[in-house]
Design an enzyme around this catalytic site. Structure first.
Site, short mmCIF file in Angstrom:
data_model
loop_
_atom_site.label_atom_id
_atom_site.label_comp_id
_atom_site.label_asym_id
_atom_site.label_seq_id
_atom_site.Cartn_x
_atom_site.Cartn_y
_atom_site.Cartn_z
N GLN A 120 -5.49 -0.60 -3.71
CA GLN A 120 -6.00 -1.65 -4.39
C GLN A 120 -7.17 -1.04 -5.55
O GLN A 120 -7.26 -2.02 -6.80
CB GLN A 120 -6.81 -2.57 -3.52
CG GLN A 120 -7.14 -3.90 -3.95
CD GLN A 120 -7.89 -4.54 -3.04
OE1 GLN A 120 -7.62 -4.72 -1.93
NE2 GLN A 120 -9.20 -5.45 -3.25
N CYS A 180 -1.69 -2.91 6.76
CA CYS A 180 -2.01 -1.89 7.46
C CYS A 180 -3.21 -1.83 8.39
O CYS A 180 -3.27 -1.27 9.39
CB CYS A 180 -1.77 -0.60 6.41
SG CYS A 180 -2.84 -0.42 5.48
N CYS A 206 0.73 -1.05 0.06
CA CYS A 206 -0.02 -0.08 0.06
C CYS A 206 0.87 1.16 0.04
O CYS A 206 1.96 1.27 0.68
CB CYS A 206 -0.83 0.15 1.31
SG CYS A 206 -0.38 0.56 2.72
N GLU A 207 0.39 2.16 -0.72
CA GLU A 207 1.35 3.34 -0.97
C GLU A 207 1.17 4.48 0.46
O GLU A 207 1.98 5.33 0.53
CB GLU A 207 0.94 4.09 -2.05
CG GLU A 207 -0.31 4.81 -2.00
CD GLU A 207 -0.99 5.58 -3.43
OE1 GLU A 207 -0.08 5.17 -4.50
OE2 GLU A 207 -1.68 6.39 -3.53
N HIS A 208 0.16 4.12 1.08
CA HIS A 208 0.08 4.69 2.36
C HIS A 208 1.01 4.42 3.55
O HIS A 208 1.59 5.35 4.35
CB HIS A 208 -1.32 4.86 2.92
CG HIS A 208 -2.22 5.31 1.76
ND1 HIS A 208 -3.62 4.55 1.57
CD2 HIS A 208 -2.44 6.36 0.97
CE1 HIS A 208 -4.33 5.07 0.48
NE2 HIS A 208 -3.63 6.36 0.24
N HIS A 209 1.05 3.09 3.75
CA HIS A 209 2.14 2.69 4.80
C HIS A 209 3.17 1.79 4.36
O HIS A 209 3.87 1.39 5.21
CB HIS A 209 1.27 1.87 5.82
CG HIS A 209 -0.13 2.56 6.28
ND1 HIS A 209 -1.20 2.46 5.46
CD2 HIS A 209 -0.24 3.23 7.32
CE1 HIS A 209 -2.09 3.27 5.97
NE2 HIS A 209 -1.68 3.71 7.24
N HIS A 246 -5.17 -6.29 3.68
CA HIS A 246 -4.10 -5.11 4.01
C HIS A 246 -3.58 -5.14 5.40
O HIS A 246 -4.29 -5.06 6.42
CB HIS A 246 -4.98 -3.96 3.59
CG HIS A 246 -5.38 -3.64 2.34
ND1 HIS A 246 -4.94 -2.52 1.60
CD2 HIS A 246 -6.04 -4.38 1.44
CE1 HIS A 246 -5.47 -3.05 0.04
NE2 HIS A 246 -6.18 -3.77 0.50
ZN ZN Z 1 -1.87 1.00 4.15
#
Ligand code: ZN
Length: 375
Positions: A308, A338, A267-270, A336
């Protein structure tokens, strides 16, 4: 889509005499990260005196790299210049000025050709020991296309008392590692990615760890290698992985559905993993594709920092693009980390995304036929 040419074997010489402990291995890592270039073999690092430079110019480190490429000679040369720029090369009119990195095409298959201001093979291939010696190590039987001599014959003829091309044992370049092959994250011999490794080391310190304790000593290099593999989608393309494996549908007009294609992404956020299975369907018009290629197309987009929803759309768009079918549908299910590693009662949550194109979007019966097969 540009025509794909068959890969050509090419010998590149990497050289550095400025911040060379970092820049030489870095230049090889950058080569590995180029779409359309696959690094096959890297020579030992050799040390030699600066040729033609002022007295006292710093010694050079050189290494020969055998690659295969689908780029033509001029595009390849452009790409190598781009890597030189990325590694801080300052261009000057003085050809003997110290440089962070120099990447030259020495041989391009059997091609012998003059270009504007350069030629193939590089004239130094037969006149400079610092070029010939590393090449003879990795491709001793390579035949010079105009003189017909082998690389090892050329190297032998150039090595003299004062040619001074000596293997540098302290700098060990990493063994070949391609992002498309099965990765071996524990193969951590040699220099790999000095800059990325330094960052990971700092990260360990920031979280309160001791990067010098036994279990962590090689962790920065392992992380760098793992990261390169897990983000290898940036350096591959749909065209590369499909590589012409499209076939005439020959009147096949039934929906094709591939279920449970495993994928792993981050995931690009975490920058934490998410993973699951994809089900992909299409209604062929003129072209069909090998089933194993569908999984590889998924990998091209999964091995990047992603969300996703976008991953699902990109897979659908890529297949719509290369197959020009009546319609495409993609359903992805993902867990996920995260979400799962934080909070409670989220361990079982998974996310489902879908993307429909063509008749899969416009025709309710086609869509429901696909969804019935997909779930
Ligand atoms: Zn994430």
């Amino acid at each position: 889509m540009p025509p794909i040419q068959d890969p050509v074997e090419v010998v590149i010489l990497a050289g550095s005499n400025l911040d060379k402990e970092r820049c030489l291995p870095e230049s090889i890592r950058h080569l590995r990260r180029q779409p359309g270039i696959t690094v096959r073999t890297v020579s030992t690092c050799y040390e030699s005196k600066s040729v033609g430079g002022p007295a006292g110019a710093p010694d050079f480190y050189n290494a020969a790299v055998l690659v295969t490429t689908t780029l033509d000679p001029e595009a390849l040369r452009e790409r190598l210049h781009g890597i030189e720029d990325d590694l801080g090369r300052q261009r000057s009119s003085d050809p003997s000025a110290p440089r962070t990195v120099d990447l030259d095409v020495i041989y391009y298959g059997v091609l012998a050709k003059e270009y504007d201001g350069w030629s193939l093979p590089d004239p130094g291939a037969e006149s400079e020991a610092y070029i010939a010696v590393p090449i003879a190590e990795i491709a001793p039987r390579w035949v010079h296309p105009t003189s017909g001599r082998t690389a090892s014959e050329i190297a032998e003829s150039l090595v003299t008392e004062d040619s001074q091309v000596i293997p540098h044992v302290a700098i060990r370049l990493s063994t070949p590692y391609t992002t498309s092959a099965v990765p071996d994250f524990d193969d951590v011999e040699g220099m790999y990615a000095p800059r990325l490794e330094a960052i990971v080391r700092d990260q360990l310190i920031e979280i309160g760890e001791d990067p010098d304790r036994e279990g962590l000593q090689r962790t920065p290099r392992r992380v760098a290698k793992a990261l390169d593999f897990l983000t290898s989608g940036y350096t591959s393309s749909v065209e590369d992985v499909v590589n012409g494996a499209l076939f005439d549908a020959e009147g096949a007009n039934e929906m094709v559905v591939v279920r449970d294609v495993e994928y792993y992404s981050m995931c690009e956020h975490h920058m934490l993993p998410f993973f699951g299975k994809a089900t992909i369907g299409y209604l062929p018009k003129e072209k069909i594709i090998g089933l194993s290629k569908i999984a590889r197309v998924v990998d091209v987009f999964a091995r990047r920092l992603q969300v996703q929803e976008r991953l699902t759309n990109q897979v659908a768009d890529a297949l719509a693009d290369i197959l020009a079918p009546y319609g495409v549908g993609v359903v992805m299910e993902g867990k996920h980390l995260c979400m799962m590693m934080r909070g409670v009662q989220k361990q079982e949550s998974s996310m489902v995304t879908s993307a429909m194109r063509g008749t899969f979007r416009s025709d309710a019966r086609t869509r429901s036929e696909f969804l019935a097969l997909a779930t």
